[in-house]
Design an enzyme around this catalytic site. Sequence first.
Site, PDB file in Angstrom:
ATOM      1  N   VAL A  87       0.862  -1.319   0.070  1.00 57.46           N
ATOM      2  CA  VAL A  87      -0.039  -0.018   0.058  1.00 57.46           C
ATOM      3  C   VAL A  87       1.067   1.238  -0.007  1.00 57.46           C
ATOM      4  CG1 VAL A  87      -1.973  -0.901   1.027  1.00 57.46           C
ATOM      5  CG2 VAL A  87      -0.305  -0.141   2.584  1.00 57.46           C
ATOM      6  N   LYS A  88       0.168   2.205  -0.745  1.00 55.26           N
ATOM      7  CA  LYS A  88       1.244   3.449  -0.965  1.00 55.26           C
ATOM      8  C   LYS A  88       0.500   4.646  -0.067  1.00 55.26           C
ATOM      9  CE  LYS A  88       3.475   6.738  -3.771  1.00 55.26           C
ATOM     10  NZ  LYS A  88       3.302   7.716  -2.850  1.00 55.26           N
ATOM     11  N   LEU A  89       1.160   5.106   1.374  1.00 56.95           N
ATOM     12  CA  LEU A  89       0.515   5.974   2.244  1.00 56.95           C
ATOM     13  C   LEU A  89       1.008   7.144   1.810  1.00 56.95           C
ATOM     14  CD1 LEU A  89       1.614   3.748   5.368  1.00 56.95           C
ATOM     15  CD2 LEU A  89      -0.573   3.822   3.895  1.00 56.95           C
ATOM     16  N   GLU A  92      -2.756   6.162  -0.794  1.00 53.74           N
ATOM     17  CA  GLU A  92      -2.449   6.840  -2.087  1.00 53.74           C
ATOM     18  C   GLU A  92      -2.883   5.932  -3.290  1.00 53.74           C
ATOM     19  OE1 GLU A  92      -0.071  10.538  -4.037  1.00 53.74           O
ATOM     20  OE2 GLU A  92       1.083   8.809  -2.561  1.00 53.74           O
ATOM     21  N   GLY A  93      -2.565   4.582  -3.166  1.00 51.89           N
ATOM     22  CA  GLY A  93      -2.567   3.545  -4.072  1.00 51.89           C
ATOM     23  C   GLY A  93      -1.515   2.399  -3.921  1.00 51.89           C
TER      24      GLY A  93
END
Length: 272
Positions: A11-13, A158-159
Amino acid sequence: MPVGSGWWYEVKLDGHRTVLWRGPDGVRLQARSGRDVTAAWTDIAAAGLQLPVGTVIDGEAVVYVEGRISFSAAQSRAASTPARARVLAEQRPASYAVWDILAHPDLGDVRPRPYSARRALLLELLEDIRPPIQVVPATDDPETARFWYDTLHTQGVEGIVAKHANSPYRASRLWKKVRHAETVDAELVGYTGPPVRPRHAAVRLPDGRTVLSQTLSPRLAARISAHLATSGPPRRARTSGGDTYSTTGPGIVVEVLAGTTRHAVVTVTRVR
């Protein structure tokens, strides 16, 4: 999102990229630019004292507001004076989401090792480390990654970042980032480069912040250049992030593709 044998997904924080160094004299935090940011993230630095000497890890400094990751809160912390940062740390403590290890206390530099090996070392090293330091979730199941992508954006995720199991650590060159995106209208307020062929557009986003776009296509550069020719002499100004640009007169709106969480990277898609 890439799929196939060997792909892993994290996961992109939505925070501030930060490298943590645990040395014999304490902890140092470094921004992506190489700047020392320890004073801005003293709560993370204090937590880093749990780590053994010789550890270097890479991750994201994030701040939660009402259960959601807030990039603006992280930005405020990063831009604060040391005294103000300490106050903000008491009000809204930061978390440090770790996704990679660069140096191991027993093995030294592990950047040449494959991602899968580094991930195993990271999980073992941080197994008994308490929050606010924690490992970013990762999976090798693309369906799980898609579920994260579809459901976690409401929490400030974020993605997804895809990394191959065999890839060494080389900053972000081998990472594939899949961000949530939406199209918004923004006011053109300036540009970088020569006015006859501008390289980047400076735009004011709906939330009031001014940012630089990614490199303009030749077609868009020509459209914007025509406007610049009649907008009067420019002056120097800075974006909300401190980048310098030349101003332009009002009267032009552009459509931009921007991340749904912080609009940190924008791409101009057309001139209105």
